[in-house]
Design a protein around this motif. Structure first.
Motif, PDB file in Angstrom:
ATOM      1  N   GLY A  63       0.834  -1.209   0.000  1.00 40.05           N
ATOM      2  CA  GLY A  63       0.000   0.000   0.000  1.00 40.05           C
ATOM      3  C   GLY A  63       0.865   1.253   0.000  1.00 40.05           C
ATOM      4  O   GLY A  63       2.003   1.232  -0.481  1.00 40.05           O
ATOM      5  N   SER A  64       0.327   2.322   0.578  1.00 37.39           N
ATOM      6  CA  SER A  64       0.991   3.618   0.428  1.00 37.39           C
ATOM      7  C   SER A  64       2.360   3.701   1.103  1.00 37.39           C
ATOM      8  O   SER A  64       3.177   4.536   0.726  1.00 37.39           O
ATOM      9  CB  SER A  64       0.078   4.742   0.922  1.00 37.39           C
ATOM     10  N   LEU A  69       2.941   6.949  -2.362  1.00 35.31           N
ATOM     11  CA  LEU A  69       1.760   7.811  -2.266  1.00 35.31           C
ATOM     12  C   LEU A  69       1.263   7.921  -0.833  1.00 35.31           C
ATOM     13  O   LEU A  69       0.070   8.000  -0.554  1.00 35.31           O
ATOM     14  CB  LEU A  69       0.650   7.302  -3.199  1.00 35.31           C
ATOM     15  N   SER A  74      -1.409   8.321   6.754  1.00 34.60           N
ATOM     16  CA  SER A  74      -1.737   7.028   6.143  1.00 34.60           C
ATOM     17  C   SER A  74      -1.449   5.894   7.121  1.00 34.60           C
ATOM     18  O   SER A  74      -0.515   5.973   7.916  1.00 34.60           O
ATOM     19  CB  SER A  74      -0.902   6.798   4.880  1.00 34.60           C
ATOM     20  N   ASP A  75      -2.278   4.836   7.011  1.00 35.32           N
ATOM     21  CA  ASP A  75      -1.988   3.659   7.820  1.00 35.32           C
ATOM     22  C   ASP A  75      -0.841   2.865   7.171  1.00 35.32           C
ATOM     23  O   ASP A  75      -0.425   3.177   6.058  1.00 35.32           O
ATOM     24  CB  ASP A  75      -3.243   2.780   7.956  1.00 35.32           C
ATOM     25  N   ASP A  77       0.016  -0.743   5.733  1.00 33.49           N
ATOM     26  CA  ASP A  77      -0.555  -2.027   5.344  1.00 33.49           C
ATOM     27  C   ASP A  77       0.563  -3.058   5.370  1.00 33.49           C
ATOM     28  O   ASP A  77       1.641  -2.813   4.826  1.00 33.49           O
ATOM     29  CB  ASP A  77      -1.166  -1.935   3.945  1.00 33.49           C
ATOM     30  N   ALA A 136      -1.429  -8.483  -2.815  1.00 40.90           N
ATOM     31  CA  ALA A 136      -1.354  -7.024  -2.668  1.00 40.90           C
ATOM     32  C   ALA A 136       0.082  -6.510  -2.815  1.00 40.90           C
ATOM     33  O   ALA A 136       0.288  -5.353  -3.188  1.00 40.90           O
ATOM     34  CB  ALA A 136      -1.929  -6.595  -1.324  1.00 40.90           C
ATOM     35  N   ILE A 143       1.818  -0.260  -8.842  1.00 36.82           N
ATOM     36  CA  ILE A 143       1.581   1.175  -8.630  1.00 36.82           C
ATOM     37  C   ILE A 143       2.899   1.912  -8.467  1.00 36.82           C
ATOM     38  O   ILE A 143       3.129   2.959  -9.064  1.00 36.82           O
ATOM     39  CB  ILE A 143       0.659   1.390  -7.414  1.00 36.82           C
ATOM     40  N   LYS A 165      -9.879  12.841   0.248  1.00 41.52           N
ATOM     41  CA  LYS A 165     -10.050  12.740   1.702  1.00 41.52           C
ATOM     42  C   LYS A 165     -10.785  13.968   2.239  1.00 41.52           C
ATOM     43  O   LYS A 165     -11.691  13.851   3.068  1.00 41.52           O
ATOM     44  CB  LYS A 165      -8.697  12.523   2.390  1.00 41.52           C
ATOM     45  N   GLU A 287     -10.139  -4.374 -11.710  1.00 43.09           N
ATOM     46  CA  GLU A 287      -8.947  -4.669 -10.896  1.00 43.09           C
ATOM     47  C   GLU A 287      -7.904  -5.227 -11.869  1.00 43.09           C
ATOM     48  O   GLU A 287      -8.201  -6.146 -12.636  1.00 43.09           O
ATOM     49  CB  GLU A 287      -9.307  -5.695  -9.808  1.00 43.09           C
ATOM     50  N   ARG A 293     -13.008  -8.543 -11.182  1.00 39.22           N
ATOM     51  CA  ARG A 293     -13.511  -7.728 -10.075  1.00 39.22           C
ATOM     52  C   ARG A 293     -13.683  -6.267 -10.467  1.00 39.22           C
ATOM     53  O   ARG A 293     -12.800  -5.665 -11.086  1.00 39.22           O
ATOM     54  CB  ARG A 293     -12.528  -7.807  -8.888  1.00 39.22           C
ATOM     55  N   LEU A 295     -13.651  -2.730  -9.013  1.00 40.95           N
ATOM     56  CA  LEU A 295     -13.280  -1.953  -7.818  1.00 40.95           C
ATOM     57  C   LEU A 295     -14.280  -0.838  -7.542  1.00 40.95           C
ATOM     58  O   LEU A 295     -14.333  -0.318  -6.424  1.00 40.95           O
ATOM     59  CB  LEU A 295     -11.893  -1.328  -8.009  1.00 40.95           C
TER      60      LEU A 295
HETATM   61  P1  ATP Z   1      -3.926   5.166   2.042  1.00 36.09           P
HETATM   62  O1  ATP Z   1      -2.746   6.058   2.144  1.00 36.09           O
HETATM   63  O2  ATP Z   1      -5.214   5.887   1.917  1.00 36.09           O
HETATM   64  O3  ATP Z   1      -3.947   4.082   3.075  1.00 36.09           O
HETATM   65  P2  ATP Z   1      -3.173   3.057   0.129  1.00 36.09           P
HETATM   66  O4  ATP Z   1      -2.365   3.292  -1.127  1.00 36.09           O
HETATM   67  O5  ATP Z   1      -2.508   2.334   1.229  1.00 36.09           O
HETATM   68  O6  ATP Z   1      -3.752   4.461   0.582  1.00 36.09           O
HETATM   69  P3  ATP Z   1      -5.472   1.350   0.398  1.00 36.09           P
HETATM   70  O7  ATP Z   1      -6.800   1.572  -0.257  1.00 36.09           O
HETATM   71  O8  ATP Z   1      -5.318   1.498   1.870  1.00 36.09           O
HETATM   72  O9  ATP Z   1      -4.458   2.305  -0.367  1.00 36.09           O
HETATM   73  O10 ATP Z   1      -5.005  -0.083  -0.037  1.00 36.09           O
HETATM   74  C1  ATP Z   1      -3.754  -0.577   0.347  1.00 36.09           C
HETATM   75  C2  ATP Z   1      -3.305  -1.646  -0.612  1.00 36.09           C
HETATM   76  O11 ATP Z   1      -4.191  -2.755  -0.498  1.00 36.09           O
HETATM   77  C3  ATP Z   1      -3.325  -1.276  -2.083  1.00 36.09           C
HETATM   78  O12 ATP Z   1      -2.120  -0.672  -2.493  1.00 36.09           O
HETATM   79  C4  ATP Z   1      -3.504  -2.605  -2.735  1.00 36.09           C
HETATM   80  O13 ATP Z   1      -2.235  -3.250  -2.763  1.00 36.09           O
HETATM   81  C5  ATP Z   1      -4.361  -3.359  -1.749  1.00 36.09           C
HETATM   82  N1  ATP Z   1      -5.791  -3.308  -2.085  1.00 36.09           N
HETATM   83  C6  ATP Z   1      -6.719  -2.473  -1.586  1.00 36.09           C
HETATM   84  N2  ATP Z   1      -7.930  -2.720  -2.084  1.00 36.09           N
HETATM   85  C7  ATP Z   1      -7.778  -3.762  -2.929  1.00 36.09           C
HETATM   86  C8  ATP Z   1      -8.670  -4.522  -3.764  1.00 36.09           C
HETATM   87  N3  ATP Z   1      -9.964  -4.244  -3.824  1.00 36.09           N
HETATM   88  N4  ATP Z   1      -8.132  -5.530  -4.486  1.00 36.09           N
HETATM   89  C9  ATP Z   1      -6.837  -5.827  -4.423  1.00 36.09           C
HETATM   90  N5  ATP Z   1      -5.944  -5.154  -3.666  1.00 36.09           N
HETATM   91  C10 ATP Z   1      -6.407  -4.139  -2.929  1.00 36.09           C
END
Ligand code: ATP
Ligand code: MG
Length: 334
Positions: A63-64, A69, A74-75, A77, A136, A143, A165, A287, A293, A295
């Protein structure tokens, strides 16, 4: 009604570009916040390997935290890879983390991907973790590669994420709107469909095949050294791109017909995907890996109407005054 403004006046557009650059500097996570994340990840790895030694347990951020990004709030992941059965049982994992001082623990064992949510009071970070669900990591790598190809992607995407946001359009789980991941796919596809394009489709470029992950093809072109600068024939500024983003999604895109596909680097039709009769198919975003899928299905027709109005609002503000701050003003609930 006045005809739609195709382009902003040059001076207004230049001022907007400067505003986006300044906002980007403000949104970028500080060194201190990056440091807290890293320390948290080390600590989590230490805890797991102390509680359950000898299972080759590793902690991978996605994730971010990994895709460039990230914002200060941000949390993190996390995907834990392990051969340990106890860790795979998310409730045992949650109990062990509570014992080691983590707070606000929520265990979601029944989800498609079971997760544990925690808050670490020491490093002040929220974390969502799954166990052995590594897909993921691959879509995060995708990305990250897109963001590294052209230096306009990161500021543009961070400013749009900030806008989502502020306008309360970034909550797929509770709000019935869209996740950051969905928003990012919409931004990438917008950049793929500029003329000339700013981004290619990494899935369409020639690349080496990788072995599938859980039955899913995870290969795409990811050699950043050969990809960097791919979009240099496109000379648009950040201001022009942001304006065009809101115009495309507020006025030009035919939501009735189209499917946004980062994998194809183009728009597909609902008909060719067989998606005409899916539930919540007002917005279709494929997706890129699990191409069956949608999204966009976290938003129902009502919240899609709201999102559409928000695109138009943002476009109108930029067309009339070009003020980024007003565009990103916090939404006031009536
Ligand atoms: P934020 O800074 O808002 O947390 P983020 O880039 O971490 O943004 P999230 O929506 O939290 O985005 O998702 C984290 C990660 O989880 C994504 O980068 C992706 O790898 C995975 N992910 C999220 N939703 C899906 C989905 N529907 N299908 C597959 N992977 C997903
Ligand atoms: Mg996240």
């Amino acid at each position: 009604e006045k005809p739609l403004l195709e382009k902003m006046p040059p001076d207004q557009e230049q001022a907007l570009t400067r505003d986006i650059e300044a906002e980007f500097e403000r949104l970028k996570p500080s060194a201190a916040s990056e440091d807290r994340r890293r320390k948290f990840l080390d600590k989590l790895s230490r805890i797991l390997n102390e509680e359950w030694p000898g299972h080759d347990t590793k902690v991978h951020a996605f994730g971010s935290t990994e895709n460039h990004l990230c914002m200060n709030d941000s949390d993190v992941d996390v995907c834990i890879t392990t051969k340990c059965k106890a860790i795979e049982s998310t409730c045992k994992l949650a109990a062990a983390l509570e014992k080691r001082g983590m707070e606000r623990i929520v265990c979601v064992p029944g989800a498609k991907v079971p997760i544990v949510k925690i808050w670490d009071p020491e490093y002040q970070v929220a974390c969502d973790m799954n166990v052995n669900s590594t897909l993921a990591l691959d879509n995060t790598r995708m990305i990250k590669t897109y963001v590294e190809i052209d230096e306009r992607v990161r500021p543009l995407a961070l400013v749009i994420k900030h806008w989502t946001k502020q306008r309360v359009l970034n909550n797929a789980a509770i709000g019935g709107t869209l996740s950051s991941y969905t928003w990012i796919c919409m931004i990438l596809n917008f950049l793929q469909t500029r003329e000339p394009p700013v981004l290619p489709s990494l899935h369409m470029l020639p690349h080496k095949k990788k072995p599938p992950n859980a039955g899913v093809d995870i290969s795409f072109a990811d050699d950043i050294e050969t990809l960097r600068g791919w979009g240099r024939d496109n000379k648009e500024t950040l201001g022009e791109l942001l304006f065009a983003f809101f115009k495309k999604y507020g006025h030009d895109l035919d939501y009735e017909k189209n499917v946004i596909s980062v994998r194809a680097g183009n728009l597909l039709s609902k008909e060719e995907k067989g998606w005409q009769f899916l539930q919540n198919n007002r917005l279709c975003v494929e997706e890129p890996f699990n191409t069956g899928r949608n999204l966009g299905n976290t938003a129902d027709d009502c919240s899609m109407r709201g999102i559409h109005l928000e695109f138009r609002r943002a476009h109108k503000i930029l067309a009339e005054k070009g003020h980024l701050a007003e565009c990103c003003e916090q939404y006031e609930f009536p």
